[in-house]
Design a protein around this motif. Structure first.
Motif, PDB file in Angstrom:
ATOM      1  N   LEU A  35      60.525  26.189  40.732  1.00 21.48           N
ATOM      2  CA  LEU A  35      59.773  26.306  41.789  1.00 21.48           C
ATOM      3  C   LEU A  35      58.663  27.354  41.692  1.00 21.48           C
ATOM      4  O   LEU A  35      57.625  27.524  42.779  1.00 21.48           O
ATOM      5  CB  LEU A  35      60.873  27.076  42.877  1.00 21.48           C
ATOM      6  N   GLY A  36      58.371  27.690  40.372  1.00 22.86           N
ATOM      7  CA  GLY A  36      57.108  28.222  40.064  1.00 22.86           C
ATOM      8  C   GLY A  36      57.142  29.931  40.681  1.00 22.86           C
ATOM      9  O   GLY A  36      56.046  30.471  40.677  1.00 22.86           O
ATOM     10  N   ALA A  37      58.258  30.260  40.315  1.00 21.96           N
ATOM     11  CA  ALA A  37      58.524  31.584  40.730  1.00 21.96           C
ATOM     12  C   ALA A  37      59.206  32.299  39.690  1.00 21.96           C
ATOM     13  O   ALA A  37      59.567  31.792  38.552  1.00 21.96           O
ATOM     14  CB  ALA A  37      59.732  31.939  41.841  1.00 21.96           C
ATOM     15  N   SER A  38      58.949  33.613  39.336  1.00 25.14           N
ATOM     16  CA  SER A  38      59.478  34.559  38.378  1.00 25.14           C
ATOM     17  C   SER A  38      60.015  35.697  39.008  1.00 25.14           C
ATOM     18  O   SER A  38      59.696  36.291  39.961  1.00 25.14           O
ATOM     19  CB  SER A  38      58.417  34.739  37.084  1.00 25.14           C
ATOM     20  N   LEU A  39      61.123  36.272  38.152  1.00 22.51           N
ATOM     21  CA  LEU A  39      61.882  37.527  38.531  1.00 22.51           C
ATOM     22  C   LEU A  39      61.141  38.597  37.905  1.00 22.51           C
ATOM     23  O   LEU A  39      61.060  38.707  36.609  1.00 22.51           O
ATOM     24  CB  LEU A  39      63.310  37.211  38.109  1.00 22.51           C
ATOM     25  N   ILE A  40      60.610  39.496  38.651  1.00 24.38           N
ATOM     26  CA  ILE A  40      59.700  40.427  38.027  1.00 24.38           C
ATOM     27  C   ILE A  40      60.429  41.954  37.889  1.00 24.38           C
ATOM     28  O   ILE A  40      59.914  42.665  37.221  1.00 24.38           O
ATOM     29  CB  ILE A  40      58.528  40.558  38.620  1.00 24.38           C
ATOM     30  N   ARG A  41      61.615  42.307  38.609  1.00 24.78           N
ATOM     31  CA  ARG A  41      62.235  43.182  38.214  1.00 24.78           C
ATOM     32  C   ARG A  41      63.550  43.449  39.086  1.00 24.78           C
ATOM     33  O   ARG A  41      63.565  42.589  40.285  1.00 24.78           O
ATOM     34  CB  ARG A  41      61.285  44.434  38.866  1.00 24.78           C
ATOM     35  N   VAL A  42      64.375  44.320  38.895  1.00 25.96           N
ATOM     36  CA  VAL A  42      65.458  44.476  39.648  1.00 25.96           C
ATOM     37  C   VAL A  42      65.756  45.947  40.074  1.00 25.96           C
ATOM     38  O   VAL A  42      65.119  46.944  39.209  1.00 25.96           O
ATOM     39  CB  VAL A  42      66.644  44.273  38.748  1.00 25.96           C
ATOM     40  N   LEU A  43      65.833  46.236  41.171  1.00 20.04           N
ATOM     41  CA  LEU A  43      65.710  47.700  41.664  1.00 20.04           C
ATOM     42  C   LEU A  43      67.161  48.065  42.257  1.00 20.04           C
ATOM     43  O   LEU A  43      67.552  47.586  43.242  1.00 20.04           O
ATOM     44  CB  LEU A  43      64.600  48.025  42.740  1.00 20.04           C
ATOM     45  N   LYS A 101      58.162  36.780  42.290  1.00 18.92           N
ATOM     46  CA  LYS A 101      56.723  36.494  42.248  1.00 18.92           C
ATOM     47  C   LYS A 101      56.285  35.176  42.280  1.00 18.92           C
ATOM     48  O   LYS A 101      56.844  34.355  41.241  1.00 18.92           O
ATOM     49  CB  LYS A 101      55.988  37.375  41.143  1.00 18.92           C
ATOM     50  N   ARG A 102      55.819  34.572  43.469  1.00 16.96           N
ATOM     51  CA  ARG A 102      55.388  33.143  43.522  1.00 16.96           C
ATOM     52  C   ARG A 102      53.896  33.116  43.726  1.00 16.96           C
ATOM     53  O   ARG A 102      53.574  33.673  44.967  1.00 16.96           O
ATOM     54  CB  ARG A 102      55.948  32.302  44.162  1.00 16.96           C
ATOM     55  N   ASP A 103      52.945  32.822  42.876  1.00 21.29           N
ATOM     56  CA  ASP A 103      51.560  32.908  43.102  1.00 21.29           C
ATOM     57  C   ASP A 103      51.183  34.530  43.416  1.00 21.29           C
ATOM     58  O   ASP A 103      51.448  35.163  42.473  1.00 21.29           O
ATOM     59  CB  ASP A 103      51.190  32.040  44.102  1.00 21.29           C
ATOM     60  N   GLU A 122      52.234  36.138  45.919  1.00 22.16           N
ATOM     61  CA  GLU A 122      53.485  36.510  46.882  1.00 22.16           C
ATOM     62  C   GLU A 122      54.900  37.145  46.310  1.00 22.16           C
ATOM     63  O   GLU A 122      55.121  36.646  45.155  1.00 22.16           O
ATOM     64  CB  GLU A 122      54.043  35.291  47.785  1.00 22.16           C
ATOM     65  N   ILE A 123      55.127  38.325  46.773  1.00 16.84           N
ATOM     66  CA  ILE A 123      56.239  39.179  45.987  1.00 16.84           C
ATOM     67  C   ILE A 123      57.228  39.048  47.258  1.00 16.84           C
ATOM     68  O   ILE A 123      57.232  39.210  48.235  1.00 16.84           O
ATOM     69  CB  ILE A 123      55.811  40.848  45.996  1.00 16.84           C
ATOM     70  N   ILE A 124      58.450  38.313  46.835  1.00 15.90           N
ATOM     71  CA  ILE A 124      59.410  38.189  47.634  1.00 15.90           C
ATOM     72  C   ILE A 124      60.815  39.231  47.113  1.00 15.90           C
ATOM     73  O   ILE A 124      61.011  39.362  45.954  1.00 15.90           O
ATOM     74  CB  ILE A 124      60.186  36.698  47.528  1.00 15.90           C
ATOM     75  N   ARG A 125      61.374  39.890  47.996  1.00 16.65           N
ATOM     76  CA  ARG A 125      62.557  40.469  47.740  1.00 16.65           C
ATOM     77  C   ARG A 125      63.700  40.032  48.442  1.00 16.65           C
ATOM     78  O   ARG A 125      63.620  39.808  49.452  1.00 16.65           O
ATOM     79  CB  ARG A 125      62.084  42.259  48.492  1.00 16.65           C
ATOM     80  N   ILE A 126      64.818  40.073  47.588  1.00 15.48           N
ATOM     81  CA  ILE A 126      66.037  39.533  47.959  1.00 15.48           C
ATOM     82  C   ILE A 126      67.253  40.882  47.755  1.00 15.48           C
ATOM     83  O   ILE A 126      67.139  41.118  46.546  1.00 15.48           O
ATOM     84  CB  ILE A 126      66.410  38.336  47.081  1.00 15.48           C
ATOM     85  N   ASP A 127      68.024  40.882  48.665  1.00 10.79           N
ATOM     86  CA  ASP A 127      69.328  41.517  48.563  1.00 10.79           C
ATOM     87  C   ASP A 127      70.256  40.983  47.473  1.00 10.79           C
ATOM     88  O   ASP A 127      70.378  39.930  47.648  1.00 10.79           O
ATOM     89  CB  ASP A 127      69.887  42.074  49.746  1.00 10.79           C
ATOM     90  N   ALA A 128      70.890  41.606  46.726  1.00  9.97           N
ATOM     91  CA  ALA A 128      71.603  41.052  45.659  1.00  9.97           C
ATOM     92  C   ALA A 128      72.958  42.077  45.277  1.00  9.97           C
ATOM     93  O   ALA A 128      72.461  43.235  45.253  1.00  9.97           O
ATOM     94  CB  ALA A 128      71.090  40.597  44.467  1.00  9.97           C
ATOM     95  N   ASP A 142      63.008  35.275  30.272  1.00  9.55           N
ATOM     96  CA  ASP A 142      62.434  34.775  28.941  1.00  9.55           C
ATOM     97  C   ASP A 142      61.489  35.941  28.808  1.00  9.55           C
ATOM     98  O   ASP A 142      60.637  36.127  27.660  1.00  9.55           O
ATOM     99  CB  ASP A 142      61.854  33.590  28.974  1.00  9.55           C
ATOM    100  N   TYR A 143      61.150  36.810  29.656  1.00  7.70           N
ATOM    101  CA  TYR A 143      60.280  38.077  29.600  1.00  7.70           C
ATOM    102  C   TYR A 143      60.679  39.280  29.924  1.00  7.70           C
ATOM    103  O   TYR A 143      61.840  39.151  30.505  1.00  7.70           O
ATOM    104  CB  TYR A 143      58.825  37.760  30.525  1.00  7.70           C
ATOM    105  N   HIS A 144      59.943  40.149  29.831  1.00  4.15           N
ATOM    106  CA  HIS A 144      60.787  41.593  30.029  1.00  4.15           C
ATOM    107  C   HIS A 144      60.875  41.875  31.516  1.00  4.15           C
ATOM    108  O   HIS A 144      59.855  41.804  32.240  1.00  4.15           O
ATOM    109  CB  HIS A 144      59.620  42.722  29.412  1.00  4.15           C
ATOM    110  N   CYS A 145      62.172  41.744  31.920  1.00  2.72           N
ATOM    111  CA  CYS A 145      62.236  42.140  33.360  1.00  2.72           C
ATOM    112  C   CYS A 145      63.131  43.501  33.606  1.00  2.72           C
ATOM    113  O   CYS A 145      64.159  43.219  33.319  1.00  2.72           O
ATOM    114  CB  CYS A 145      63.205  41.218  33.921  1.00  2.72           C
TER     115      CYS A 145
END
Length: 199
Positions: A72-80, A96-98, A100-106, A119-122
């Motif tokens: 979908l062209g998005a990447s996971l950039i961090r967990v808080l 992150k997509r383009d 846009e930063i999207i925050r999801i509760d998990a 595959d990258y440092h998250c």
């Protein structure tokens, strides 16, 4: 503003506090504080298998999520980890997509299982006030002593602060059977058989 501290997965062990649960030990990057989090068997297995470099023939749920993000062209950039209440930790995953930063509760266990698969440092982050309130302080002497010890003697704290040693395949298989997760059990059994043939 509350400073954010980066954590890394140190170990996953059987929980002494809750039967059938597991304890994930997170350690402060370049620091001494450690944070134990109680997680369920499915998330423990998913994270432990990945950290041991064991690849399943078919994608597990967290693998599927990461693949879906990529497609979908998005990447996971961090967990808080943003809150702790009554022994429960609350987390956000940031995508992150383009531009846009999207925050999801998990759930924290799911968030970390996703972070280690990137595959990258998250980075896995936590507010310092929460870490200070909930952490274990492990001295440098204890950490070094634990890493140098080749025996099973020593305190539980020392064992938890040792190098990562997630479940063996056999332990994971038994837990999968106990949880009636027979699909995962079959996959693990295949891994064991393949390993034994190559030995």
């Amino acid at each position: 503003m509350d400073k954010k501290i980066e954590l890394q997965v140190i170990n996953i062990t059987n929980s002494q506090a809750q039967v059938g649960a597991f304890a994930m030990l997170l350690g402060e990057v370049n620091g001494e504080r450690q944070l134990p989090i109680i997680i369920g068997p499915a998330e423990a297995q998913a994270t432990a298998l990945y950290l041991k470099g064991i690849k399943m023939p078919r994608p597990l749920t967290h693998d599927l999520f990461i693949t879906a993000l990529t497609v979908l062209g998005a990447s996971l950039i961090r967990v808080l980890i943003y809150k702790a209440k009554d022994g429960i930790f609350y987390s956000y995953v940031y995508l992150k997509r383009d531009e846009e930063i999207i925050r999801i509760d998990a759930r924290t266990s799911d968030a970390i299982a996703l972070a280690v698969r990137a595959d990258y440092h998250c980075p896995i982050l936590i507010y310092e006030s929460i870490l200070e309130q909930e952490c274990l302080h492990i001295s440098e002497e204890k950490r070094v002593g634990s890493e140098e010890s080749d025996t099973d003697e020593g305190s539980e704290e020392e064992h938890r602060s040792s190098a990562p040693t997630p479940f063996s395949l056999e332990e994971t298989l038994q837990q999968a059977i106990k949880d009636e997760n027979y699909e995962l059990a079959a996959q693990i059994r295949d891994q064991i058989n393949s390993r034994n043939k190559n030995q």
